[in-house]
Design a protein around this motif. Structure first.
Motif, PDB file in Angstrom:
ATOM      1  N   UNK A 178      48.537  48.216 -15.323  1.00  0.00           N
ATOM      2  CA  UNK A 178      47.958  47.702 -16.550  1.00  0.00           C
ATOM      3  C   UNK A 178      47.706  48.814 -17.548  1.00  0.00           C
ATOM      4  N   UNK A 179      47.801  48.475 -18.812  1.00  0.00           N
ATOM      5  CA  UNK A 179      47.513  49.429 -19.885  1.00  0.00           C
ATOM      6  C   UNK A 179      46.558  48.763 -20.852  1.00  0.00           C
ATOM      7  N   UNK A 180      45.382  49.377 -21.030  1.00  0.00           N
ATOM      8  CA  UNK A 180      44.388  48.819 -21.953  1.00  0.00           C
ATOM      9  C   UNK A 180      44.817  49.071 -23.391  1.00  0.00           C
ATOM     10  N   UNK A 181      44.144  48.402 -24.312  1.00  0.00           N
ATOM     11  CA  UNK A 181      44.467  48.572 -25.728  1.00  0.00           C
ATOM     12  C   UNK A 181      44.239  50.015 -26.186  1.00  0.00           C
ATOM     13  N   UNK A 191      41.593  43.694 -14.551  1.00  0.00           N
ATOM     14  CA  UNK A 191      41.566  43.088 -13.222  1.00  0.00           C
ATOM     15  C   UNK A 191      41.247  41.592 -13.345  1.00  0.00           C
ATOM     16  N   UNK A 192      40.311  41.246 -14.197  1.00  0.00           N
ATOM     17  CA  UNK A 192      39.986  39.832 -14.428  1.00  0.00           C
ATOM     18  C   UNK A 192      41.174  39.088 -15.027  1.00  0.00           C
ATOM     19  N   UNK A 226      43.851  43.199  -6.536  1.00  0.00           N
ATOM     20  CA  UNK A 226      42.835  44.255  -6.455  1.00  0.00           C
ATOM     21  C   UNK A 226      43.296  45.488  -7.220  1.00  0.00           C
ATOM     22  N   UNK A 227      42.362  46.394  -7.449  1.00  0.00           N
ATOM     23  CA  UNK A 227      42.674  47.704  -8.025  1.00  0.00           C
ATOM     24  C   UNK A 227      42.921  48.703  -6.902  1.00  0.00           C
ATOM     25  N   UNK A 228      43.736  49.701  -7.162  1.00  0.00           N
ATOM     26  CA  UNK A 228      43.947  50.764  -6.173  1.00  0.00           C
ATOM     27  C   UNK A 228      42.642  51.552  -5.983  1.00  0.00           C
ATOM     28  N   UNK A 229      42.551  52.181  -4.829  1.00  0.00           N
ATOM     29  CA  UNK A 229      41.364  52.962  -4.504  1.00  0.00           C
ATOM     30  C   UNK A 229      41.122  54.041  -5.566  1.00  0.00           C
ATOM     31  N   UNK A 230      39.856  54.213  -5.925  1.00  0.00           N
ATOM     32  CA  UNK A 230      39.414  55.213  -6.903  1.00  0.00           C
ATOM     33  C   UNK A 230      39.736  54.857  -8.349  1.00  0.00           C
ATOM     34  N   UNK A 231      40.335  53.682  -8.573  1.00  0.00           N
ATOM     35  CA  UNK A 231      40.558  53.259  -9.958  1.00  0.00           C
ATOM     36  C   UNK A 231      39.248  52.723 -10.526  1.00  0.00           C
ATOM     37  N   UNK A 242      46.074  51.686 -15.492  1.00  0.00           N
ATOM     38  CA  UNK A 242      45.465  51.314 -14.221  1.00  0.00           C
ATOM     39  C   UNK A 242      46.548  50.854 -13.250  1.00  0.00           C
ATOM     40  N   UNK A 243      46.254  50.982 -11.954  1.00  0.00           N
ATOM     41  CA  UNK A 243      47.179  50.526 -10.916  1.00  0.00           C
ATOM     42  C   UNK A 243      46.452  49.598  -9.956  1.00  0.00           C
TER      43      UNK A 243
END
Length: 338
Positions: free
Chosen positions: A91-94, A133-134, A122-127, A99-100
């Motif tokens: 994912x890429x925020x505005x 995510x929602x 889910x999100x990868x660990x430490x993200x 994010x992974x």
């Protein structure tokens, strides 16, 4: 001893060019595992969702573990599939932050209804936490569910070509080799993109059934969903051609469904000739859609007549899943199933 030409027709060997599984009596099986693995990857890879928070995309299908097969017994197709799927999304925020995350579907199976499918995102660990995510857990899961439902539909249409063989009945001693299936997305004919089974003149046992469903919208809006080409493409997630007039033809799901409108009464009724491409050429069911205003919602009655008996379950499931359910998910018309 029975006289020549008499006896149980299921055991009478007809003269066929292929001399294979006459009258579809013997049990045959086709392994769909490799085909399914590729089809699932094709449907999931690159799937995207976007909102004001940013954009997400499935970038890898890392695990496709399971099996699939189709059995033909007495002309009835029985489907078996069971899959455990894992995928990765990004994912890429505005604001440009990336994010992974991971996706897991442990129970894609013929024993589970598509609505009951477990889709874990889910999100990868430490993200760090993110609204993306929602987004994936809501809109992303909806698109994944529709893609997996499309896999089941393709399994029951595209992969089953030629599994139910037409009986010759003395009318056809040679069959033409099946031509290569080519998708034609610009023209509508009486036979759609994939070459249909030959018309041997054998009478097909048929049945009828009806369904009712309720949508949180007006009869006017729901009526338009079935006739507006862009809206049809939206809820089927595939190419479609729709000629919204009496005598106009339609072709949906990349040619797997086609037909012709027989009667159009705005906001009240649609009558159409309707068929799966895998049915014998020129055999159509007659489908009537009736729209009833219930105040804040619309009741849709679906009446299907002249459906091949062996196709009743598949046709009923197709209307519930790929019309009603898909329309609710796409346009937010969700309501209880009557």
């Amino acid at each position: 001893m029975a006289k020549w030409g008499e006896g149980d027709p299921r055991w009478i060997v007809e003269e066929r060019a292929d001399a294979t599984n006459v009258n579809n009596w013997h049990w045959t099986e086709r392994d769909a595992t490799n085909w399914s693995s590729e089809k699932l990857k094709e449907l999931l890879m690159g799937l995207q969702v976007e909102s004001e928070e940013g954009k997400c995309e499935i970038t890898e299908v890392s695990k496709v573990e399971g099996e699939a097969s189709i059995n033909n017994r007495k002309g009835k197709l029985i489907f078996f599939y069971e899959w455990n799927l894992k995928a990765a999304w990004r994912g890429t925020s505005k604001s440009g932050i990336k994010y992974k995350g991971n996706i897991e579907v442990p129970n894609l199976s013929d024993e589970n209804d598509m609505d009951d499918l477990d889709i874990s995102v889910s999100l990868c660990k430490d993200e760090p936490e993110t609204e993306l995510l929602s987004l994936m857990r809501s809109e992303g899961v909806k698109k994944i569910r529709i893609a997996l439902a499309s896999y089941v539909d393709f399994l029951k249409t595209e992969f089953t070509q030629g599994m139910i063989l037409p009986t010759a009945n003395g009318m056809m001693k040679q069959q033409r080799a099946q031509a290569t299936i080519k998708s034609n997305k610009t023209q509508i004919g009486s036979c759609s993109a994939a070459p249909p089974p030959p018309n041997t003149g054998v009478k097909i046992p048929t049945c009828k059934f009806s369904l009712k469903d309720t949508f949180l919208t007006s009869p006017e809006d729901l009526y338009r969903v079935f006739l507006n080409q862009e809206m049809v493409q939206a809820f089927t997630r595939s190419g479609a051609v729709v000629e919204a007039e009496k005598g106009g033809k339609f072709r949906l799901l990349d040619g797997n469904v086609n037909g012709e409108f027989q009667e159009l009464v705005p906001e009240q009724k649609i009558v159409m000739k309707w068929r799966f491409n895998s049915w014998p050429c020129e055999h159509y069911a007659m489908v009537t859609l009736t729209f009833t205003d219930k105040g804040n919602e619309t009741e849709l009655k679906i009446e299907c007549r002249a459906v091949p008996e062996s196709e009743e379950e598949r046709t009923r499931d197709g209307w519930q899943r790929y019309y009603c359910h898909a329309i609710k998910q796409t346009f937010g018309y969700g309501a209880r199933l009557c």
